[in-house]
Design an enzyme around this catalytic site. Structure first.
Site, mmCIF file in Angstrom:
data_model
loop_
_atom_site.group_PDB
_atom_site.id
_atom_site.type_symbol
_atom_site.label_atom_id
_atom_site.label_comp_id
_atom_site.label_asym_id
_atom_site.label_seq_id
_atom_site.Cartn_x
_atom_site.Cartn_y
_atom_site.Cartn_z
ATOM 1 N N HIS A 96 18.008 40.560 49.512
ATOM 2 C CA HIS A 96 16.864 39.655 49.415
ATOM 3 C C HIS A 96 17.366 38.311 49.920
ATOM 4 C CE1 HIS A 96 19.073 38.792 45.739
ATOM 5 N NE2 HIS A 96 18.212 37.877 45.327
ATOM 6 N N ASP A 100 21.880 32.520 47.379
ATOM 7 C CA ASP A 100 23.229 33.002 47.059
ATOM 8 C C ASP A 100 23.502 34.385 47.656
ATOM 9 O OD1 ASP A 100 21.208 33.675 45.122
ATOM 10 O OD2 ASP A 100 22.749 34.461 43.784
ATOM 11 N N HIS A 185 12.656 41.231 40.900
ATOM 12 C CA HIS A 185 13.426 39.986 41.028
ATOM 13 C C HIS A 185 12.930 39.222 42.255
ATOM 14 C CE1 HIS A 185 16.804 37.243 40.975
ATOM 15 N NE2 HIS A 185 17.037 37.538 42.235
ATOM 16 N N ASP A 207 20.684 41.936 42.341
ATOM 17 C CA ASP A 207 20.042 41.055 41.349
ATOM 18 C C ASP A 207 18.969 41.752 40.504
ATOM 19 O OD1 ASP A 207 21.720 39.016 41.966
ATOM 20 O OD2 ASP A 207 20.217 37.703 42.869
ATOM 21 N N HIS A 252 26.245 39.359 39.110
ATOM 22 C CA HIS A 252 26.616 38.024 38.623
ATOM 23 C C HIS A 252 27.196 38.099 37.211
ATOM 24 C CE1 HIS A 252 24.793 36.359 42.187
ATOM 25 N NE2 HIS A 252 23.552 36.607 41.830
HETATM 26 C C1 5PN Z 1 21.769 31.292 41.407
HETATM 27 C C2 5PN Z 1 20.315 31.038 41.534
HETATM 28 N N1 5PN Z 1 19.846 29.858 41.235
HETATM 29 C C3 5PN Z 1 18.540 29.566 41.354
HETATM 30 C C4 5PN Z 1 17.682 30.530 41.786
HETATM 31 C C5 5PN Z 1 16.291 30.514 41.990
HETATM 32 O O1 5PN Z 1 15.522 29.581 41.842
HETATM 33 O O2 5PN Z 1 15.881 31.729 42.406
HETATM 34 C C6 5PN Z 1 17.020 32.598 42.507
HETATM 35 C C7 5PN Z 1 18.140 31.762 42.097
HETATM 36 C C8 5PN Z 1 19.481 32.049 41.973
HETATM 37 O O3 5PN Z 1 19.949 33.248 42.285
HETATM 38 ZN ZN ZN Z 2 18.278 36.672 43.583
HETATM 39 ZN ZN ZN Z 3 21.842 36.411 43.085
#
Ligand code: 5PN
Ligand code: ZN
Ligand code: ZN
Length: 268
Positions: A96, A100, A185, A207, A252
């Site tokens: 996705h 990150d 997610h 995720d 994570h």
């Molecule tokens: C690590 C992280 N920080 C913030 C967000 C967000 O707003 O949607 C996904 C996400 C993250 O994976």
């Molecule tokens: Zn994510």
């Molecule tokens: Zn992530």
């Protein structure tokens, strides 16, 4: 025939509050968690699933997530530990487009790129509550332009070299390398199942479940497009792991991550 090998590319770490990691459950307080990408060496080629976060992007847009990333934890750095360069990777798959998971896409203009067919359109026109998640748009000229963020793009990036093949449903990327659709997610989130010649399969939740505790309690992260679909995806992941006798690996989960093989060590 060469057996499939999986390398985990350590991408550093970030911080979130416990109530973001465990939606409506917590406990609150700072949680530092790992970010990593998955390199699959297969007889049909090298597949990279996700590309971590870009340190400068996080410092600019989400400095409160306190990124820690050494040179060896950048995508080029982690590949260099294996004697590889970005050009040695033929296919990049994004689970996705949260920042990150796509921050290193910019290093792969040459690669074939694959994602769920709804993820680029969603990043280009996301819900207001998804803006921070879909904040690094350097993976797609189309998405960056649609969001009025063309200034993020790097020189040499074009529509042609940031175009994705859009997929849907569960698909086998290569023999024993399966993308498992786990939406909730994000709109088109994928998990990954890898089968080997001589060890049990590994199911990377990505995720769909940040941590082992997330899956055990069916507690998703606070970032999601559809929490009901997210629960169904967690149940799907659990059943698939049971049916395949697969080892589960979480995206994570620092407590588990420190036990994972990284660097030059591999699974396979
Ligand atoms: C690590 C992280 N920080 C913030 C967000 C967000 O707003 O949607 C996904 C996400 C993250 O994976
Ligand atoms: Zn994510
Ligand atoms: Zn992530």
């Amino acid at each position: 025939m060469t057996d499939t090998k999986v390398y985990l590319l350590d991408g550093g770490s970030l911080v979130l509050d416990g109530y973001h990691v465990y939606w409506n459950r917590g406990p609150g307080g700072e949680v530092r968690f790992p970010v990593y990408s998955i390199l699959v060496e297969h007889k049909d080629g090298r597949f990279l699933i996700d590309t971590g976060y870009d340190y400068d992007h996080v410092m600019k847009v989400l400095p409160f997530e306190k990124p820690i990333q050494s040179k060896d934890q950048t995508i080029p750095g982690a590949l260099a530990l294996l004697g590889l360069e970005p050009k040695d990777v033929g296919v990049v798959v994004n689970s996705h487009f949260h920042f990150d998971h796509c921050g290193g896409n910019k290093y792969f203009p040459h690669a074939k790129k694959i994602c769920h067919r709804l993820e680029v359109p969603q990043a280009a026109n996301c819900q207001p509550f998804e803006h921070l998640g879909y904040s690094d748009l350097t993976f797609s000229v189309e998405a960056a332009e649609a969001r009025g963020q063309a200034e993020q793009l790097k020189s040499g990036q074009t529509k042609a070299n940031t175009t994705f093949e859009g997929i849907d449903g569960d698909i086998e990327l290569a023999k024993g390398v399966k993308l498992i659709l786990t939406p909730g997610h994000s709109i088109g989130h994928y998990s990954l199942l890898v089968e080997f010649g001589s060890r049990k399969p590994i199911l990377f939740t990505i995720d769909a479940a940040y941590t082992q505790k997330s899956l055990e309690t069916l507690c998703q992260a606070s970032f999601h497009i559809d929490p009901v679909a997210g629960v169904a995806s967690m149940r799907k992941v659990k059943k698939l792991a049971e049916d395949h006798g697969a080892e589960l690996m979480y995206s994570h989960d620092m407590e588990n991550f420190v036990t994972y093989q990284t660097g030059t060590k591999f699974y396979g």
